[in-house]
Design a protein around this motif. Structure first.
Motif, mmCIF file in Angstrom:
data_model
loop_
_atom_site.group_PDB
_atom_site.id
_atom_site.type_symbol
_atom_site.label_atom_id
_atom_site.label_comp_id
_atom_site.label_asym_id
_atom_site.label_seq_id
_atom_site.Cartn_x
_atom_site.Cartn_y
_atom_site.Cartn_z
ATOM 1 N N PHE A 1 50.553 117.424 -6.600
ATOM 2 C CA PHE A 1 49.699 118.533 -7.217
ATOM 3 C C PHE A 1 48.993 118.363 -5.528
ATOM 4 C CE2 PHE A 1 49.891 116.466 -11.045
ATOM 5 C CZ PHE A 1 50.432 117.274 -11.740
ATOM 6 N N HIS A 2 49.515 120.336 -5.430
ATOM 7 C CA HIS A 2 48.510 119.895 -3.704
ATOM 8 C C HIS A 2 47.383 121.436 -4.449
ATOM 9 C CE1 HIS A 2 51.993 118.459 -1.536
ATOM 10 N NE2 HIS A 2 52.326 119.522 -2.821
ATOM 11 N N GLN A 3 45.926 120.822 -3.684
ATOM 12 C CA GLN A 3 44.632 121.723 -3.864
ATOM 13 C C GLN A 3 44.050 122.259 -2.901
ATOM 14 O OE1 GLN A 3 43.431 122.673 -7.292
ATOM 15 N NE2 GLN A 3 42.346 123.662 -5.444
ATOM 16 N N THR A 4 44.140 123.319 -2.163
ATOM 17 C CA THR A 4 43.408 123.985 -1.225
ATOM 18 C C THR A 4 42.610 125.136 -1.920
ATOM 19 O OG1 THR A 4 45.215 125.932 -1.532
ATOM 20 C CG2 THR A 4 45.722 124.140 -0.456
ATOM 21 N N ALA A 5 41.727 125.936 -1.223
ATOM 22 C CA ALA A 5 40.985 127.014 -1.645
ATOM 23 C C ALA A 5 41.304 128.439 -2.597
ATOM 24 C CB ALA A 5 40.428 127.690 -0.357
ATOM 25 N N GLY A 6 42.847 128.302 -2.315
ATOM 26 C CA GLY A 6 43.389 129.263 -2.630
ATOM 27 C C GLY A 6 44.678 129.112 -4.195
ATOM 28 N N GLY A 7 43.785 127.349 -4.868
ATOM 29 C CA GLY A 7 44.512 127.332 -5.661
ATOM 30 C C GLY A 7 45.079 126.098 -6.039
ATOM 31 N N LEU A 8 46.435 125.635 -7.221
ATOM 32 C CA LEU A 8 46.393 124.571 -7.101
ATOM 33 C C LEU A 8 48.071 124.995 -6.858
ATOM 34 C CD1 LEU A 8 47.028 121.340 -8.244
ATOM 35 C CD2 LEU A 8 46.180 122.419 -10.411
ATOM 36 N N ASP A 9 48.670 124.208 -6.901
ATOM 37 C CA ASP A 9 50.460 124.592 -6.746
ATOM 38 C C ASP A 9 51.130 122.946 -6.641
ATOM 39 O OD1 ASP A 9 50.831 126.572 -5.083
ATOM 40 O OD2 ASP A 9 49.333 125.975 -4.033
ATOM 41 N N PHE A 10 52.393 123.102 -7.285
ATOM 42 C CA PHE A 10 52.812 121.768 -7.770
ATOM 43 C C PHE A 10 53.670 121.937 -7.217
ATOM 44 C CE2 PHE A 10 55.150 121.027 -11.912
ATOM 45 C CZ PHE A 10 54.670 119.209 -11.835
ATOM 46 N N CYS A 11 54.506 120.651 -6.957
ATOM 47 C CA CYS A 11 56.622 120.301 -6.968
ATOM 48 C C CYS A 11 56.469 118.262 -7.423
ATOM 49 C CB CYS A 11 55.966 119.698 -5.710
ATOM 50 S SG CYS A 11 56.012 118.519 -4.700
ATOM 51 N N GLN A 12 57.996 118.439 -7.973
ATOM 52 C CA GLN A 12 58.497 116.956 -8.542
ATOM 53 C C GLN A 12 59.129 116.703 -7.937
ATOM 54 O OE1 GLN A 12 59.783 120.387 -10.172
ATOM 55 N NE2 GLN A 12 57.848 120.983 -10.539
ATOM 56 N N GLN A 13 58.882 115.670 -7.496
ATOM 57 C CA GLN A 13 60.220 114.751 -6.597
ATOM 58 C C GLN A 13 61.060 112.959 -7.361
ATOM 59 O OE1 GLN A 13 57.504 113.208 -3.397
ATOM 60 N NE2 GLN A 13 57.298 114.799 -1.954
ATOM 61 N N ALA A 14 62.119 113.342 -6.759
ATOM 62 C CA ALA A 14 63.162 112.200 -7.136
ATOM 63 C C ALA A 14 63.490 111.729 -6.183
ATOM 64 C CB ALA A 14 63.348 113.003 -8.336
ATOM 65 N N SER A 15 63.522 109.968 -5.184
ATOM 66 C CA SER A 15 64.704 109.824 -4.883
ATOM 67 C C SER A 15 65.203 108.373 -4.886
ATOM 68 C CB SER A 15 63.217 109.860 -3.364
ATOM 69 O OG SER A 15 62.459 108.815 -3.346
ATOM 70 N N LEU A 16 66.488 108.324 -4.646
ATOM 71 C CA LEU A 16 66.633 107.308 -4.539
ATOM 72 C C LEU A 16 67.788 106.595 -3.301
ATOM 73 C CD1 LEU A 16 69.042 106.319 -7.592
ATOM 74 C CD2 LEU A 16 70.091 106.178 -5.171
ATOM 75 N N LEU A 17 67.860 105.586 -2.839
ATOM 76 C CA LEU A 17 68.074 104.742 -1.588
ATOM 77 C C LEU A 17 68.644 103.440 -2.484
ATOM 78 C CD1 LEU A 17 68.093 104.686 1.302
ATOM 79 C CD2 LEU A 17 66.069 102.929 1.350
#
Length: 359
Positions: free
Chosen positions: A338-354
């Protein structure tokens, strides 16, 4: 000038290795053994942004960096291989693989690399203000040198990376930086640290005359200094840490064109909190200050390697994640971010494998 510097650094690396080895037992000095180091990874980063700082995008792909070589002399090895990245949905083999060829010495407290080496060998703590997640996805090779010292109270690493050079266009870029941490107190619960680099980007006279950029040469310095506490070793939690400090930048265009001339300093408060138990965790990062990338509108990620959200005066990132390492060779991570700035809340999903295999 800087290529000569790299050669001097490599010569110093060899001297330190020789000094360490002279103090160690060398009964197997004449033995030459086969060695290999293979990393295979995949990633997915689905950014659902409605922000002034980032556009919505999905980053996904897989990569492999196989290297084989010879180990000799009680800590020395030479390796060669390739680094190949395939983005999902793109034409197969659309990108030219990077070539790997490097020397490595591993000693009691010193570890040194020289040549074209896997970027994954870097071990320092770098805030995402310095290196965004995208750097880990797409940049897997370091061209130059990496020197690391590790002791009972902490460690430090220094690197030089010649990113690119194009004789036809005059474009070139390189980066020199370091990261270090010192643990304090009888049990090492407290720590102080720093990380930073200088990035030099020569766009070239032809690019300026073609209208691609207003300035043929740009420099950017990024730094992060902090102090923290790590209580993971004395609690039931796997990770319980907090660090607070300052993150900043110095950007300039060599020729004054509007706001692209002269050094422009930026800095702000930076804090990170991390809690983890049996692989389940939360990582929260907070920044408050003047946006760290004053020339972003002109050069964007060509000059700035950090996350574009650090252009915001106030920014908070929260990762809710699950992470697991199996048999010391397989690492898996999934996160809601979750990314929060004065412009609002943004969202992303992440997945990784190594998967990391080595001998």
């Amino acid at each position: 000038m800087f290529k000569k510097t790299v050669l001097i650094v490599l010569a110093g690396c060899m001297s330190i290795a020789a000094g360490e080895q002279a103090q160690a037992k060398t009964g197997s000095a004449g033995t030459v053994k086969f060695d290999y180091d293979i990393r295979l990874g995949a990633f997915l980063d689905n950014g659902e942004y409605n922000s002034n700082y980032k556009t919505p995008q999905t980053l996904s792909g897989a990569y492999v960096t196989p290297a084989v070589g010879l180990r000799f002399g009680g800590g020395h090895r030479i390796m060669t291989g390739i680094s190949f990245l395939q983005q999902f949905g793109q034409k197969p083999f659309g990108e030219t693989p990077d070539f790997l060829a490097y020397y490595n010495y591993t000693g009691r407290v010193f570890n040194g690399f020289g040549g074209l080496l896997p970027r994954a060998e870097m071990k320092g703590y770098y805030s995402r203000a310095l290196f965004s997640d995208s750097v880990g996805y797409f940049k897997h090779t370091l061209a130059g040198a990496l020197l690391q010292w590790e002791g009972e109270r902490g460690g430090i690493e220094a690197f030089f990376d010649w990113n690119s050079e194009d004789i036809k266009t005059g474009k070139e870029s390189f980066m020199a930086g370091l990261a270090g941490r010192l643990n304090l107190g009888r049990r090492g619960l407290f720590n102080v640290g720093l990380a930073g680099y200088m990035y030099h980007y020569r766009i070239g006279d032809k690019a300026v005359s073609a209208g691609e950029a207003p300035n043929f040469l740009v420099d950017n310095v990024m730094y992060h200094v902090y102090g923290g506490i790590d209580l993971g070793g004395i609690t039931a939690l796997d990770v319980l840490s907090l660090d607070v400090g300052i993150v900043g930048s110095l950007s300039r265009g060599r020729i004054k064109v509007g706001n692209a001339g002269g050094w422009t300093p930026r800095a702000g408060f930076h804090a990170r909190f991390n809690l983890e138990w049996h692989g389940w965790g939360i990582e929260d990062t907070f920044f408050a200050g003047k946006g760290l990338m004053p020339l972003w509108d002109v050069y964007g990620s060509q000059v700035y390697w950090g996350d574009a959200f650090y252009n915001a005066p106030v920014y908070n990132r929260t990762d809710l994640y699950w992470s697991k390492t199996l048999a010391e060779r397989l690492s898996i991570r999934a996160a809601l971010v979750f990314h929060q700035t004065a412009g609002g809340l943004d969202f992303c999903q992440q997945a990784s494998l190594l998967v990391h295999l080595w001998k």
